[in-house]
Write a protein that holds these residues in place. Structure first.
Motif, short mmCIF file in Angstrom:
data_model
loop_
_atom_site.label_atom_id
_atom_site.label_comp_id
_atom_site.label_asym_id
_atom_site.label_seq_id
_atom_site.Cartn_x
_atom_site.Cartn_y
_atom_site.Cartn_z
N ARG A 66 0.82 -1.22 0.00
CA ARG A 66 0.00 0.00 0.00
C ARG A 66 0.85 1.27 0.00
N SER A 84 4.15 -0.61 4.05
CA SER A 84 2.85 -1.03 4.58
C SER A 84 2.19 -1.98 3.59
N SER A 86 -1.27 -4.73 3.07
CA SER A 86 -2.64 -4.80 3.59
C SER A 86 -3.39 -5.98 2.99
N ILE A 91 -3.43 -3.64 8.50
CA ILE A 91 -2.13 -3.17 7.97
C ILE A 91 -1.01 -3.90 8.69
N THR A 93 3.36 -3.85 8.79
CA THR A 93 4.52 -3.08 8.33
C THR A 93 5.72 -4.00 8.13
N THR A 124 1.68 -1.71 16.40
CA THR A 124 1.47 -2.16 15.03
C THR A 124 2.26 -3.43 14.77
#
Length: 724
Positions: A66, A84, A86, A91, A93, A124
């Motif tokens: 993305r 990133s 998806s 999401i 990383t 994340t």
């Protein structure tokens, strides 16, 4: 004529690729690679649900790029490329340190397969330095609509991989081998295969590795899973056949056992009586007994074994009890002398042989053993030495069989002039399908009934991730038990900050994130001992440490002092996991409980509640809620039933190797077979194998099955089956 499966990979793939396969995955032959099956299948057109990815586990996923961003590191020179990816909702990383050039490949809109270990940074999920292979967008655009649909939906095999050998590299190697494989004989007889409507072996290999549609790999797995169960059960049944061809000396119980039973101050439980009768029936035959007795912690397995020893002693024979630790060997010795009583002990002369006995005592013990005047010999690995010999070894008892390797058990068995009877004890209850798969050549007895008077144990999880302040209450609760005259254990997974006791779970890997702090330290005996001695709520209490680095004499002295009430709290590693019996100990605190397996936690808990006082077990863990590690701890706290726990353990281990490194040969672990789910299949495979071997014991009419047995059981695995 050798099978194509026995050819070396180097002859098919070339030296460099074959070397990476061997180093990274332990794959040496064509058969090794062909049975390195995909663990799942993905599609080019689908995306992986990123929000469900488990932390700290290696994953292979399909996703779409993305956004790409390059930023300088905060604490050192260099840059971090953050990509990133998806699944359309979540999401993930990807982070690459000092590799800005990857931005040219990982452009927004590109899809591919990404592989790495899932970590977390500032809430994340991320993969640090992942491996990846991108799909060719041009190839999709050049295809006709129906071709494009088939291309997007074709299953992509995702293989168990490593940091050095990626899934797609394995896939390419598999395709090279399949293209040159040639015809294969099927180990499953035609009649058995037709009855079950299974694919032929060669077709199943093709479809499991190169399916066009999902139904292809599913049918292939069905055939290969049954073949695996069938070959393994054939091996176990054939080994059982061989064992029964050996000649042993029949041993019959008599006045020694009758006098012993009459003097017991309690009544044997129903299970103890039943298992005893099974053992005496086996030992009265002129073929070697091979029996596994599994029983709950504290169910009286050692008493059952002692009664078997008395049957052997009746005819002048000797019994050897092999214990996994010096602490346990000493305790078995004292317990057996005490249980026999002064008259029987004087007649049978129980003898202890360990590696750290003083020279004079050792010589005396060896003489008693070799002369036959000692009819019960208890020891550790020292029993296996060439200098230890018996005049008439009639029974080998192996305590906690999972602690011993194959060669160790065999070395003791060979000390008999004729094959001795073998009794294997385990306090780790085994689910039926595991027992049938791992110990299929042994007869199995179970003791589930506990002796009268055993007190209940209350188990609780202390969840430091949510309630860090609760740790002070742990020590208050320990102090309350000590105040009413009881004692306690505190167990740590490590001896000191640098030394983990063997048997604990592996330490978590350090974070790949350069901005992350140091990993959380593991509880260790040295630091916990100092902390408890300075803790006000435990002021004036006698607190000592016990671990594997101490000498045999030091360990034995500490355990004696603890058993006699001279020590209030023992801070220990898992050296106290099995067999240690201190009736006045009422509290077990297990620090970093998530570092231990289910059976270990159950064993540790069994050290308390052994006398007339109720037990309390506190499992202290910083593992996050919902994690597999936390789930393990909560499973143990939820039940005292070891047989129920054994099944839960099987479910929690998921893809674990059931046979285990010590129990089996290097490459003999299960492939597609899952004992947690395939119990019915294993039973049916065993019945089919029994029918084949009944008609053709030497497999002269089934050469493909005979060849598969040789391949399935490499030398070390074959030795394992022969030495149980």
């Amino acid at each position: 004529m050798t099978s194509p499966l026995d050819h070396k990979l180097s002859a098919v793939l070339g030296g460099r690729t074959a070397t990476s396969m061997q180093r990274g995955l332990g794959l040496i032959t064509v058969g090794d690679l062909m049975t390195h099956y995909p663990r799942r299948y993905a599609r080019r057109g689908e995306l992986t649900a990123l929000a469900q990815l488990p932390l700290d586990e290696a994953v292979t996923i399909v996703a779409e790029v993305r956004e790409v961003r390059n930023r300088p590191m905060r604490n050192k020179r260099g840059s971090i490329l953050e990509v990133s990816i998806s699944d359309g909702t979540g999401i993930l990383t990807l982070t690459f340190f000092n590799q800005a050039w990857r931005a040219n490949e990982l452009s927004p809109g590109v899809r591919g397969i990404f592989a790495g270990k899932v970590g977390q940074y500032r809430g994340t999920r991320q993969l640090a330095h992942p491996d990846y292979e991108l799909f060719d967008r041009d190839a999709l655009e050049l295809k006709k609509p129906e071709q494009a649909k088939a291309w997007a939906e074709q299953p992509i095999p995702i293989y168990p991989a490593t940091s050095t050998v990626a899934s797609w590299q394995i896939q390419k190697a598999v395709e090279v081998v399949l293209d040159t494989l040639g015809p294969l004989d099927d180990p499953v007889p035609d009649a058995v295969r037709r009855e079950r409507e299974l694919l032929p072996f060669a077709k199943a290999l093709e479809l499991v590795h190169r399916p066009k549609v999902d139904s292809g790999w599913r049918a292939a797995r069905d055939a290969l899973r049954f073949q695996e169960a069938f070959v393994l059960q054939s091996a176990l049944l054939q080994q059982r056949q061989k064992q029964r061809e050996s000649e042993a000396i029949a041993r019959t119980a008599g006045p020694l056992l009758e006098g012993f039973d009459a003097a017991l101050p309690f009544v044997l439980t129903g299970d103890q009586q039943t298992v005893g009768e099974q053992i005496f029936h086996d030992m009265a035959e002129p073929v070697p007994m091979n029996r596994l007795v599994q029983g709950e912690v504290g169910s009286g397995k050692t008493l059952v074994a002692l009664r078997a020893m008395l049957a052997v002693a009746q005819s002048g024979g000797q019994s050897a009890l092999l214990a996994p630790t010096e602490v346990l060997a000493h305790q078995h010795f004292r317990s057996i002398v005490r249980t026999l009583g002064p008259d029987l002990a004087a007649e049978l002369r129980p003898t202890l042989i360990t590696g750290q006995l003083p020279t004079a005592e050792r010589k005396k013990a060896m003489l008693a053993t070799i002369s036959g005047s000692s009819r019960i010999v208890i020891g550790t690995h020292a029993l296996l030495g060439d200098a230890v010999s018996f005049i008439d070894l009639g029974l080998v008892v192996v305590d906690e069989q999972h602690r011993f390797g194959v060669d160790q058990r065999e070395a003791l068995r060979l000390k008999g002039s004729k094959p001795p009877h073998v009794l294997v004890l385990t306090a780790t209850p085994i689910p039926r399908t595991v027992a049938m798969t791992v110990f299929g050549d042994l007869d199995i007895s179970s003791i589930a009934e506990l002796p009268a008077g055993r007190q209940p144990i209350s188990s609780h999880v202390v969840p430091l991730a949510e309630k860090p302040g609760w740790v002070s209450r742990v020590w208050q609760r320990l102090a309350e038990e000590l105040a009413i005259g009881r004692q306690g254990f505190v167990v740590c997974p490590a001896i000191d900050a640098k030394t983990e006791e063997p048997g604990s779970e592996p330490a978590p890997a350090a974070s790949d994130d350069p901005d992350a702090g140091p990993p959380r330290p593991i509880a260790n005996v040295t630091e916990v001992l100092a902390s408890l001695r300075s803790n006000d709520v435990l002021a004036g209490k006698r607190i000592e440490a016990l671990h594997g680095k101490l000498s045999s004499d030091e360990k034995d002295e500490l355990m004696r002092a603890f058993a006699e009430g001279g020590i209030d709290v023992l801070v220990a590693t898992t050296v106290i996991e099995v067999g240690v019996d201190v009736p006045n100990a009422s509290v077990m605190v297990v620090l970093d409980a998530d570092r231990f397996g289910v059976s270990q936690l159950h064993q540790l808990r069994g050290r308390v509640g052994r006398g007339g006082v109720p037990g309390l077990c506190l499992f202290v863990t910083a593992a996050e809620g919902e994690s597999l590690a936390r789930e393990r701890v909560e499973a143990v706290a939820s039940t005292l039933d070891g047989f129920e726990l054994a099944n839960k353990d099987l479910e929690l281990r998921r893809e674990g190797d059931v046979l285990g490194g010590v129990q089996s040969g290097g490459r003999s672990s299960l492939k597609l077979l899952r004992v947690a789910n395939d119990g019915q299949l294993i039973t049916e495979a065993r019945e089919a194998a029994q029918a084949v071997l009944a008609d053709d014991p030497t497999l002269a009419e089934h050469p493909a099955l005979a060849e598969a047995l040789k391949r399935r059981l490499d030398e070390s695995a074959e030795a394992f089956l022969g030495k149980n």
